[in-house]
Design an enzyme around this catalytic site. Structure first.
Site, PDB file in Angstrom:
ATOM      1  N   CYS A   8      37.767 -30.035 -38.488  1.00 60.48           N
ATOM      2  CA  CYS A   8      37.923 -30.322 -36.966  1.00 60.48           C
ATOM      3  C   CYS A   8      38.124 -31.813 -36.627  1.00 60.48           C
ATOM      4  O   CYS A   8      37.541 -32.581 -37.093  1.00 60.48           O
ATOM      5  CB  CYS A   8      36.897 -29.620 -36.319  1.00 60.48           C
ATOM      6  SG  CYS A   8      36.451 -27.828 -36.673  1.00 60.48           S
ATOM      7  N   GLY A  36      43.073 -30.573 -37.297  1.00 56.57           N
ATOM      8  CA  GLY A  36      42.868 -29.165 -36.841  1.00 56.57           C
ATOM      9  C   GLY A  36      44.004 -28.810 -36.195  1.00 56.57           C
ATOM     10  O   GLY A  36      44.331 -29.413 -34.946  1.00 56.57           O
ATOM     11  N   SER A 296      50.165 -37.794 -46.513  1.00 59.29           N
ATOM     12  CA  SER A 296      48.848 -38.595 -46.996  1.00 59.29           C
ATOM     13  C   SER A 296      48.854 -39.270 -48.338  1.00 59.29           C
ATOM     14  O   SER A 296      47.886 -39.676 -48.723  1.00 59.29           O
ATOM     15  CB  SER A 296      47.837 -37.380 -46.850  1.00 59.29           C
ATOM     16  OG  SER A 296      48.190 -36.150 -47.354  1.00 59.29           O
ATOM     17  N   ASP A 358      50.321 -38.078 -54.717  1.00 62.50           N
ATOM     18  CA  ASP A 358      49.939 -37.415 -53.668  1.00 62.50           C
ATOM     19  C   ASP A 358      48.302 -37.582 -53.447  1.00 62.50           C
ATOM     20  O   ASP A 358      47.956 -38.039 -54.620  1.00 62.50           O
ATOM     21  CB  ASP A 358      50.285 -35.816 -53.870  1.00 62.50           C
ATOM     22  CG  ASP A 358      50.350 -35.201 -52.538  1.00 62.50           C
ATOM     23  OD1 ASP A 358      49.947 -35.735 -51.674  1.00 62.50           O
ATOM     24  OD2 ASP A 358      50.442 -34.083 -52.463  1.00 62.50           O
ATOM     25  N   CYS A 395      33.724 -27.197 -51.547  1.00 68.56           N
ATOM     26  CA  CYS A 395      33.187 -27.700 -50.662  1.00 68.56           C
ATOM     27  C   CYS A 395      32.375 -26.919 -49.358  1.00 68.56           C
ATOM     28  O   CYS A 395      32.984 -25.937 -49.070  1.00 68.56           O
ATOM     29  CB  CYS A 395      34.082 -28.809 -49.780  1.00 68.56           C
ATOM     30  SG  CYS A 395      33.348 -29.640 -48.419  1.00 68.56           S
ATOM     31  N   CYS A 447      29.655 -38.308 -50.355  1.00 67.00           N
ATOM     32  CA  CYS A 447      29.602 -37.332 -51.128  1.00 67.00           C
ATOM     33  C   CYS A 447      31.177 -36.893 -52.065  1.00 67.00           C
ATOM     34  O   CYS A 447      31.955 -37.180 -51.200  1.00 67.00           O
ATOM     35  CB  CYS A 447      29.319 -36.254 -50.030  1.00 67.00           C
ATOM     36  SG  CYS A 447      29.469 -34.417 -50.891  1.00 67.00           S
TER      37      CYS A 447
HETATM   38  P1  5GP Z   1      47.389 -27.529 -53.159  1.00 68.11           P
HETATM   39  O1  5GP Z   1      48.859 -26.753 -52.803  1.00 68.11           O
HETATM   40  O2  5GP Z   1      47.371 -28.148 -54.459  1.00 68.11           O
HETATM   41  O3  5GP Z   1      46.503 -26.366 -52.821  1.00 68.11           O
HETATM   42  O4  5GP Z   1      47.452 -28.400 -51.939  1.00 68.11           O
HETATM   43  C1  5GP Z   1      47.401 -29.859 -52.471  1.00 68.11           C
HETATM   44  C2  5GP Z   1      48.078 -30.232 -50.876  1.00 68.11           C
HETATM   45  O5  5GP Z   1      47.320 -29.970 -49.743  1.00 68.11           O
HETATM   46  C3  5GP Z   1      47.928 -31.903 -50.994  1.00 68.11           C
HETATM   47  O6  5GP Z   1      49.242 -32.412 -50.574  1.00 68.11           O
HETATM   48  C4  5GP Z   1      47.074 -32.260 -49.918  1.00 68.11           C
HETATM   49  O7  5GP Z   1      47.647 -33.135 -48.843  1.00 68.11           O
HETATM   50  C5  5GP Z   1      46.870 -30.987 -48.979  1.00 68.11           C
HETATM   51  N1  5GP Z   1      45.449 -30.735 -48.786  1.00 68.11           N
HETATM   52  C6  5GP Z   1      44.379 -31.293 -49.424  1.00 68.11           C
HETATM   53  N2  5GP Z   1      43.184 -30.805 -48.956  1.00 68.11           N
HETATM   54  C7  5GP Z   1      43.594 -30.029 -47.970  1.00 68.11           C
HETATM   55  C8  5GP Z   1      42.814 -29.429 -46.835  1.00 68.11           C
HETATM   56  O8  5GP Z   1      41.685 -29.277 -46.968  1.00 68.11           O
HETATM   57  N3  5GP Z   1      43.852 -28.914 -46.017  1.00 68.11           N
HETATM   58  C9  5GP Z   1      44.842 -28.768 -45.894  1.00 68.11           C
HETATM   59  N4  5GP Z   1      45.637 -28.037 -45.092  1.00 68.11           N
HETATM   60  N5  5GP Z   1      45.673 -29.109 -46.780  1.00 68.11           N
HETATM   61  C10 5GP Z   1      45.023 -30.080 -47.620  1.00 68.11           C
HETATM   62 MG    MG Z   2      49.800 -33.188 -48.784  1.00 69.98          MG
END
Ligand code: 5GP
Ligand code: MG
Length: 490
Positions: A8, A36, A296, A358, A395, A447
């Site tokens: 958030c 969010g 990102s 990435d 997490c 962390c």
């Molecule tokens: P994957 O498809 O491997 O689960 O997702 C990785 C991608 O999700 C990465 O490109 C990253 O930018 C994005 N990502 C990483 N952590 C999070 C998260 O906590 N929430 C969301 N919505 N995207 C995430």
């Molecule tokens: Mg991404």
């Protein structure tokens, strides 16, 4: 797993001479939208009278001009934007939460996840409390309200509640006459404040929201600190400071926060660039071009390129007009769907050996699709670099890192992952080097428990998601790829 995880953004404004505070909250939340995208809300305080509006959707969609006009003018405001992975009704779980109690009213916005929500909720329920949502933020609100009964002030109640709740919380609490900002003693989530030239104090998850409303950054809250804003200015309460080791989430730097934000004195952009440079040192490859996955992955790609001397190229165009509710009529094929959001710039990758950077590989779904797109565009080799180490553990502090059965690094040995995602090689940032992205001593001040280091707190117990499950349902994942998120995770 479908239990609630909160990612958030929070925003607050305490003003004296201000009138149109709703629009400031709108701009602040708009700047925090990356934190969010599921629901958002604003509560305006006009001399003790609260008016609020919350709904599912993006800030820009929920807060139309008539809506902003309808919540009216006031002196203080608190706002929130939320992304949860629950299947539950979005509007119900939207924040800020408003509590009306004979000891006064309060609006509260929370970023983070507390680990003892289940125990506290059970205790409160057995004591007669009735909860309206399934989220842990309501547990925080009720804990404060309960403490308020035997406290002289809201700050005393919040201070006492902080002795009860454990885990990650950055809070903004608005009472009729005051505004409070509080950060948990570990400081898992960021929270900072600043001031505008008209004297109004602004509190926000990230500095980019201060910039958006023209406020000067003053400082980050210290872990465990409460700051009370009232007509006399800003006063700090530090009873919970330095009781715990500082544990800012390192993933804030790698993925969550906006690159133009500064957290605890460290530029997020610079931290990502550094992660990319470290990757280049740890995983050198012979290649022709370095590209980043928008948005990102871009900063780390620049870092990789600078360190390695391999030219940086623009690999993708992202269509920024896709909201979370976008439907693709008639689109059956997954790769086609990906292309709607992200398309490869063919001339950058055709016949090239590509380093693809990435920020992270969580389940591996996103990167697999992207590698396929780049190969399709003619890349001769694809070397994937992740500026986050392998995710090996869930997490509990407010990031959407899945349960082990969905984490690719738990499902396959690391030397098999390249094959699984279709890449020529894969490199992850070494977990022992994470400290360097913010210049800390190894393991200190952050962390990284989702990357396999120790959890700073106990981990949640109890059946947290009992209200999210249908009768007889098992704990199996119900996140099918397409309902989990629109096509591709940012
Ligand atoms: P994957 O498809 O491997 O689960 O997702 C990785 C991608 O999700 C990465 O490109 C990253 O930018 C994005 N990502 C990483 N952590 C999070 C998260 O906590 N929430 C969301 N919505 N995207 C995430
Ligand atoms: Mg991404």
């Amino acid at each position: 797993m479908s239990y609630l995880k909160e990612e958030c953004g929070v925003f607050g404004l305490y003003g004296e001479n201000t009138e149109d505070v709703a629009s400031s909250a709108y701009y602040g939340l708009f700047a925090l939208q990356h934190r969010g995208q599921e629901s958002c809300g604003i509560v305006v305080n006009d001399r003790g009278v609260f008016s609020s509006y919350k709904d599912a959707g993006l800030v820009n969609d929920v807060f139309t001009k008539p809506v902003l006009d309808s919540i009216g003018k006031g002196q203080h405001v608190v706002g929130h934007c939320r992304y949860g992975t629950t299947g539950n009704s979005d509007r119900n779980n939207a924040q800020p939460i408003v509590v009306n109690h004979h000891k006064g009213r309060m609006a509260i916005a929370h970023n983070g996840n507390i680990v003892n929500a289940f125990e506290i909720r059970q205790e409160l329920e057995l004591d007669g409390s009735i909860f309206h949502t399934t989220n842990d933020s309501e547990v925080i609100a009720y804990t404060i309200t309960k403490e308020r009964i035997n406290s002289k002030s809201i700050e005393e109640a919040v201070n006492k509640a902080m002795g009860r709740i454990e885990g990650a919380y950055s809070l903004i609490i608005m009472s009729p006459q005051k505004m409070l900002a509080a950060r948990d003693p570990y400081g898992f989530r960021p929270l900072c404040y600043g001031q505008r030239s008209d004297g109004a104090y602004i509190i926000a998850s990230e500095t980019c929201a201060l910039d958006a409303v023209g406020a000067e950054y003053i400082r980050d809250l210290d872990p465990g600190e409460i700051i009370v804003f009232n007509k006399d200015g800003a006063t700090s309460i530090r009873d919970h400071c330095e009781t715990r080791p500082h544990k800012i989430c390192i993933f804030e730097y790698l993925y969550f926060a906006r690159p133009d934000s500064t957290i605890e004195g460290h530029s997020v952009h610079k931290a990502r660039e550094k992660a990319g440079a470290l990757l280049a040192m740890e995983h050198p490859v012979d290649a022709d071009v370095v590209i980043g996955v928008p948005d990102s992955g871009l900063d780390a790609a620049i870092g990789y390129s600078k360190q390695s001397g391999i030219p940086y190229g623009m690999g993708f165009i992202k269509n920024k007009y896709i909201g979370r509710t976008f439907i693709a009529p008639g689109q059956k094929n997954r790769e086609d769907k990906v292309r709607i959001k992200l398309n490869v710039i063919g001339s950058t990758v055709k016949n090239k050996r590509v380093v693809l950077v990435d920020d992270s590989i969580v389940r591996g779904t996103t990167i697999t699709r992207i590698v396929k797109l780049i190969r399709h565009a003619g890349a001769s080799e694809v070397h994937v670099m992740s500026s986050a180490p392998p995710f090996t553990d869930p997490c509990y502090y407010g990031t959407d890192v899945d349960s082990k059965e969905n984490l690719i690094a738990c499902q396959h040995p690391l030397d098999k992952i390249a094959e699984v995602i279709g890449a020529d090689s894969v490199g992850y940032l070494n977990v022992d080097h994470l400290n360097m992205i913010i210049g800390n001593a190894p393991g200190e001040g952050y962390c990284s428990s989702c990357f396999g280091t120790e959890y700073p707190t106990r981990i949640p117990t109890g059946n947290r998601d009992r209200f999210e499950k249908k009768l007889g349902d098992s704990d199996e994942s119900d996140d099918t790829e397409d309902n989990y998120e629109l096509f591709i995770r940012d």
